[in-house]
Design a protein around this motif. Structure first.
Motif, mmCIF file in Angstrom:
data_model
loop_
_atom_site.group_PDB
_atom_site.id
_atom_site.type_symbol
_atom_site.label_atom_id
_atom_site.label_comp_id
_atom_site.label_asym_id
_atom_site.label_seq_id
_atom_site.Cartn_x
_atom_site.Cartn_y
_atom_site.Cartn_z
ATOM 1 N N ASP A 1 0.852 -1.197 0.000
ATOM 2 C CA ASP A 1 0.000 0.000 0.000
ATOM 3 C C ASP A 1 0.885 1.242 0.000
ATOM 4 O OD1 ASP A 1 -2.643 1.383 2.136
ATOM 5 O OD2 ASP A 1 -2.159 1.631 0.012
ATOM 6 N N TYR B 1 1.878 2.547 3.395
ATOM 7 C CA TYR B 1 0.894 2.539 4.501
ATOM 8 C C TYR B 1 0.761 1.146 5.103
ATOM 9 C CZ TYR B 1 -0.365 7.390 3.796
ATOM 10 O OH TYR B 1 -0.306 8.766 3.731
ATOM 11 N N VAL C 1 0.368 5.358 11.288
ATOM 12 C CA VAL C 1 -0.615 4.360 10.853
ATOM 13 C C VAL C 1 -0.849 3.409 12.020
ATOM 14 C CG1 VAL C 1 -1.129 2.607 9.128
ATOM 15 C CG2 VAL C 1 0.292 4.579 8.499
ATOM 16 N N HIS D 1 -3.212 -0.701 11.574
ATOM 17 C CA HIS D 1 -2.684 -1.959 11.041
ATOM 18 C C HIS D 1 -1.180 -1.851 10.816
ATOM 19 C CE1 HIS D 1 -4.048 0.796 7.859
ATOM 20 N NE2 HIS D 1 -2.906 0.488 7.291
ATOM 21 N N CYS E 1 -11.805 -2.792 2.419
ATOM 22 C CA CYS E 1 -12.170 -1.739 1.454
ATOM 23 C C CYS E 1 -11.260 -1.793 0.246
ATOM 24 C CB CYS E 1 -12.119 -0.361 2.118
ATOM 25 S SG CYS E 1 -10.461 0.257 2.356
ATOM 26 N N PHE E 2 -10.336 -2.798 0.261
ATOM 27 C CA PHE E 2 -9.366 -2.839 -0.849
ATOM 28 C C PHE E 2 -9.421 -4.102 -1.680
ATOM 29 C CE2 PHE E 2 -5.955 0.220 1.038
ATOM 30 C CZ PHE E 2 -6.711 1.282 0.630
ATOM 31 N N PHE F 1 -8.205 -3.031 5.548
ATOM 32 C CA PHE F 1 -7.616 -2.671 4.254
ATOM 33 C C PHE F 1 -7.176 -3.949 3.549
ATOM 34 C CE2 PHE F 1 -8.155 1.777 4.623
ATOM 35 C CZ PHE F 1 -8.101 2.061 5.981
ATOM 36 N N GLN G 1 -2.276 -5.925 5.203
ATOM 37 C CA GLN G 1 -2.363 -4.900 6.270
ATOM 38 C C GLN G 1 -3.234 -5.411 7.420
ATOM 39 O OE1 GLN G 1 -3.702 -1.909 3.280
ATOM 40 N NE2 GLN G 1 -2.181 -0.552 4.224
ATOM 41 N N ARG H 1 -0.069 12.973 11.637
ATOM 42 C CA ARG H 1 -1.361 12.847 10.936
ATOM 43 C C ARG H 1 -1.796 11.422 11.168
ATOM 44 N NH1 ARG H 1 -2.722 9.111 6.564
ATOM 45 N NH2 ARG H 1 -4.409 10.034 5.319
ATOM 46 N N ASP I 1 -3.555 8.201 10.477
ATOM 47 C CA ASP I 1 -4.130 7.497 9.342
ATOM 48 C C ASP I 1 -5.363 6.693 9.753
ATOM 49 O OD1 ASP I 1 -3.651 6.330 6.554
ATOM 50 O OD2 ASP I 1 -3.763 4.530 7.785
ATOM 51 N N ALA I 2 -6.479 6.900 8.992
ATOM 52 C CA ALA I 2 -7.641 5.995 9.093
ATOM 53 C C ALA I 2 -8.009 5.673 10.533
ATOM 54 C CB ALA I 2 -7.339 4.697 8.350
ATOM 55 N N GLU J 1 -7.046 11.747 10.159
ATOM 56 C CA GLU J 1 -7.609 11.563 8.814
ATOM 57 C C GLU J 1 -9.062 11.153 8.995
ATOM 58 O OE1 GLU J 1 -6.944 8.084 6.646
ATOM 59 O OE2 GLU J 1 -7.435 8.981 4.726
ATOM 60 N N HIS K 1 -2.988 12.417 -1.312
ATOM 61 C CA HIS K 1 -2.443 11.306 -2.105
ATOM 62 C C HIS K 1 -3.503 10.255 -2.426
ATOM 63 C CE1 HIS K 1 -2.653 9.970 1.952
ATOM 64 N NE2 HIS K 1 -2.435 8.728 1.565
ATOM 65 N N MET L 1 -4.764 -1.573 -4.639
ATOM 66 C CA MET L 1 -6.238 -1.457 -4.654
ATOM 67 C C MET L 1 -6.720 -1.527 -6.107
ATOM 68 S SD MET L 1 -8.270 1.809 -3.094
ATOM 69 C CE MET L 1 -8.173 3.055 -4.366
ATOM 70 N N ARG M 1 -5.018 5.236 -7.319
ATOM 71 C CA ARG M 1 -4.473 6.452 -6.713
ATOM 72 C C ARG M 1 -3.094 6.779 -7.291
ATOM 73 N NH1 ARG M 1 -5.144 4.370 -0.768
ATOM 74 N NH2 ARG M 1 -4.360 2.532 -1.862
ATOM 75 N N ARG N 1 -0.292 10.407 -7.817
ATOM 76 C CA ARG N 1 0.949 10.213 -7.046
ATOM 77 C C ARG N 1 2.181 10.210 -7.950
ATOM 78 N NH1 ARG N 1 -1.065 5.135 -3.169
ATOM 79 N NH2 ARG N 1 -2.587 6.340 -1.951
HETATM 80 O O1 TEU Z 1 -6.778 6.126 3.839
HETATM 81 C C1 TEU Z 1 -7.893 5.760 4.622
HETATM 82 C C2 TEU Z 1 -9.086 5.887 3.779
HETATM 83 O O2 TEU Z 1 -9.909 6.743 3.973
HETATM 84 C C3 TEU Z 1 -9.150 4.940 2.637
HETATM 85 O O3 TEU Z 1 -10.156 3.977 2.924
HETATM 86 C C4 TEU Z 1 -9.463 5.713 1.375
HETATM 87 O O4 TEU Z 1 -10.868 5.827 1.284
HETATM 88 C C5 TEU Z 1 -8.820 4.933 0.251
HETATM 89 O O5 TEU Z 1 -7.490 5.338 0.294
HETATM 90 C C6 TEU Z 1 -9.460 5.191 -1.095
HETATM 91 O O6 TEU Z 1 -9.449 6.550 -1.401
HETATM 92 C C7 TEU Z 1 -5.569 6.008 4.567
HETATM 93 C C8 TEU Z 1 -4.439 6.456 3.654
HETATM 94 O O7 TEU Z 1 -4.615 7.836 3.337
HETATM 95 C C9 TEU Z 1 -4.462 5.594 2.428
HETATM 96 O O8 TEU Z 1 -3.458 6.027 1.488
HETATM 97 C C10 TEU Z 1 -4.175 4.165 2.858
HETATM 98 O O9 TEU Z 1 -4.285 3.327 1.728
HETATM 99 C C11 TEU Z 1 -5.180 3.711 3.934
HETATM 100 O O10 TEU Z 1 -5.380 4.665 4.962
HETATM 101 C C12 TEU Z 1 -4.631 2.472 4.632
HETATM 102 O O11 TEU Z 1 -3.526 2.833 5.406
#
Ligand code: TEU
Ligand code: CA
Length: 565
Positions: free
Chosen positions: A61, A64, A101, A104, A140-141, A160, A164, A194, A196-197, A275, A335, A393, A421, A425
């Motif tokens: 990822d 991440y 992060v 995970h 979600c991936f 994810f 992860q 920041r 993450d998630a 986030e 990103h 993804m 994405r 990037r």
């Molecule tokens: O993204 C979390 C998040 O909101 C993701 O489910 C987002 O919707 C996905 O990236 C599709 O747009 C954070 C990071 O910003 C992302 O780059 C990582 O892939 C993710 O967490 C897992 O660490």
């Protein structure tokens, strides 16, 4: 307002380390390159830097998925290079926050390798394990959220991708290990994180199944094809319903209070930005996160005066209800999202609209976050060769479209490239030279460079052009920093019925500033005589002017006007 904190007056710039600056000519960004660009960042005028993960990672990822929280990915350099970068940023008045992060780790992290090795090792309970999948949760991936680990004969949970695995945050040993990593970077002088998630840290303890009659692939494909407002609304509902049991579980507030208490032990107002857009995660405004992002502002294909007005009314009134009055935080790109020039442009006036949208971001109340490359007008690069995709993804989506839904490979490749994405990037474009000057000719960058580096979308060409987007960004950032009412002033919308232009006041006891933004392709003659002033002192205008007769304030198409009353 008492003396504002640094993170309230800061203008943040997100650096995606892999794509920002390549200092050793291997086609991958690194700290040596980033150090060489500190003067560029200082000249741009930003005062806060957010680094996307720079830790060791197998890159499923793109960083991440972290395999060591207390080290620097070797391809980015050493801890010593990082320390030099941090020192160089601080020496230029720029703060640095890292990407933390928590939810995970990588499946190659030593913690996970130990945890999955048996059912009774010391880390057996550091992740979320089950004998059989207890529900139909999806990641979600990449399909089902439960993946079988043969070494242990059980399934582990991942919100994810399968690389992860989610940490078990109900285990105090997990918290202790992660807080140790937090202190490692704070001890080095990092100014904050920041998160993450963070909403995904705690899942529903009852493991309630979701009720959506689709797999993740089917839902992605349904969303891809959703055209009518009704279909798009249903797709949105399905996305919410599919995942609502997997985030926002109980426990996050206590966890954020603990993390905040650690940061508050350190001098220098170390900062946390989540986030997430849930203002609840700010606690009373001073005991959990300092900031959360105003993501609702981004959730539209068209930024309009009415959209911005309603967004600000909703966000600012909610922030005002916090005991210590929460501070806003606005952004239009990162990103994970399409580049703002493409996303909010109309396909004809994208550059003028990008200037207008930056003016909006920098005149709204709250801390703004920019994303590297937006300042030179970088655009999405749709990669249609699946073998060139690096966003897992997207590669997963391509394969599931072809194999599960039997979609034509060419169409599947276009859909995957469009949702990938990777498009936002691609490497930073420094010059009109091979690879956009990111790395030498003959070196293959980790992602292809957008060929529009050759038609002006590069730093070098824009540095010397006073009318370039880069110099517009520099001027706009300077105006923001030099105008106290824009930094910390109150916000008051005016002319609220106007559908084609947005006008508002920003004011402190000492200064009142009028902001007028024409979102229309047509010129506008505005009358602000209702403000009780007949003229104003222009401090920024997209058209040549010094004086401003408030009764006949002419705004050209996508015109920007900032004046002190
Ligand atoms: O993204 C979390 C998040 O909101 C993701 O489910 C987002 O919707 C996905 O990236 C599709 O747009 C954070 C990071 O910003 C992302 O780059 C990582 O892939 C993710 O967490 C897992 O660490
Ligand atoms: Ca989790």
């Amino acid at each position: 307002m008492s003396q504002p904190k640094w993170w309230q007056t800061a203008i943040f710039y997100q650096i995606y380390p892999r794509s920002f600056a390549d200092g050793n000519s291997d086609g991958i960004g690194d700290f040596k390159g980033m150090i060489e660009k500190l003067d560029y960042l200082q000249a741009l005028g930003v005062t806060g830097l957010w680094l996307s993960p720079h830790f060791p990672s197998p890159l499923w990822d793109c960083g991440y998925d972290i395999s060591d929280y207390e080290a620097v990915a070797p391809e980015y350099g050493s801890l010593e290079n990082f320390a030099r970068f941090l020192e160089g940023a601080h020496a230029r008045g720029m703060k640095v926050i890292l990407d933390l992060v928590l939810n995970h780790t990588s499946d190659q992290h030593s913690w996970f390798l130990e945890s999955k090795s048996s059912r009774d090792n010391p880390k057996a309970d550091w992740y979320v394990w089950a004998d059989t999948p207890p529900n139909n949760w999806q990641s979600c991936f990449d399909g089902p959220a439960w993946t079988y680990a043969p070494e242990r004969g059980q399934y582990y949970y991942h919100y994810f991708m399968k690389q992860q695995p989610d940490l078990n945050w109900r285990n105090p040993q997990v918290k202790a290990a992660m807080w140790k990593a937090v202190r490692f970077w704070l001890d080095l002088g990092v100014d904050g994180f920041r998160l993450d998630a963070l909403g995904t840290i705690y899942e529903d303890p009852a493991m309630t199944p979701h009720s959506v009659p689709m797999t993740l692939t089917e839902l992605r494909h349904f969303s891809d094809n959703a055209k009518t407002p009704k279909e798009r609304k249903l797709a949105e509902k399905y996305w919410f319903d599919m995942f609502k049991h997997q985030w926002g579980g109980p426990g996050l507030h206590d966890l954020m209070k603990e993390l905040r208490a650690i940061l508050d032990e350190y001098p220098g107002d170390r900062m946390l930005v989540g986030e997430d857009d849930n203002i609840d995660y700010m606690g009373n405004g001073d005991d959990e996160l300092h900031l959360v992002f105003n993501f609702p502002l981004m959730r539209t294909d068209r930024l309009t005066p009415d959209w911005a007005r309603r967004n600000q009314a909703e966000r600012l009134s909610r922030l005002d209800t916090l005991q210590t009055r929460g501070w806003p935080c606005n952004t239009l790109g990162n990103h994970d999202s399409p580049r703002l020039l493409n996303r909010y442009g109309d396909g004809v006036h994208n550059l003028q609209m990008a200037r207008l949208h930056l003016a909006l971001l920098l005149t709204l109340r709250g801390t703004p976050f920019l994303y590297n490359g937006e300042e030179i007008g970088m655009t999405d690069l749709i990669i249609t060769d699946p073998s060139q995709l690096r966003d897992t993804m997207a590669t997963w989506y391509y394969e599931s479209l072809v194999n599960e839904l039997k979609i034509e490979p060419a169409e599947a490749a276009l859909r995957a490239g469009t949702m990938s994405r990777d498009k936002n990037r691609t490497p930073m474009q420094w010059q009109n030279a091979p690879n956009g000057g990111f790395c030498p000719p003959g070196v293959t960058p980790w992602l292809p460079v957008n060929p529009n580096y050759a038609v002006g979308v590069n730093v070098a060409d824009q540095e010397t052009d006073p009318d370039s987007l880069l110099n517009f960004y520099r001027r706009m950032i300077r105006v923001r920093k030099e105008t106290p009412a824009l930094v910390a002033g109150e916000y008051k919308p005016i002319h609220e019925k106007a559908s084609k232009y947005l006008a508002f006041l920003r004011f402190t006891p000492e200064q009142t500033v009028l902001v007028a933004l024409n979102f229309s392709v047509k010129p506008k003659r505005l009358d602000f005589s209702d403000l009780g002033a007949t003229s104003a002192q222009v401090i920024f205008s997209s058209a040549e002017r010094t004086e401003l007769p408030l009764t006949k304030a002419d705004l050209e198409p996508f015109g920007i006007l900032i004046a002190t009353l």
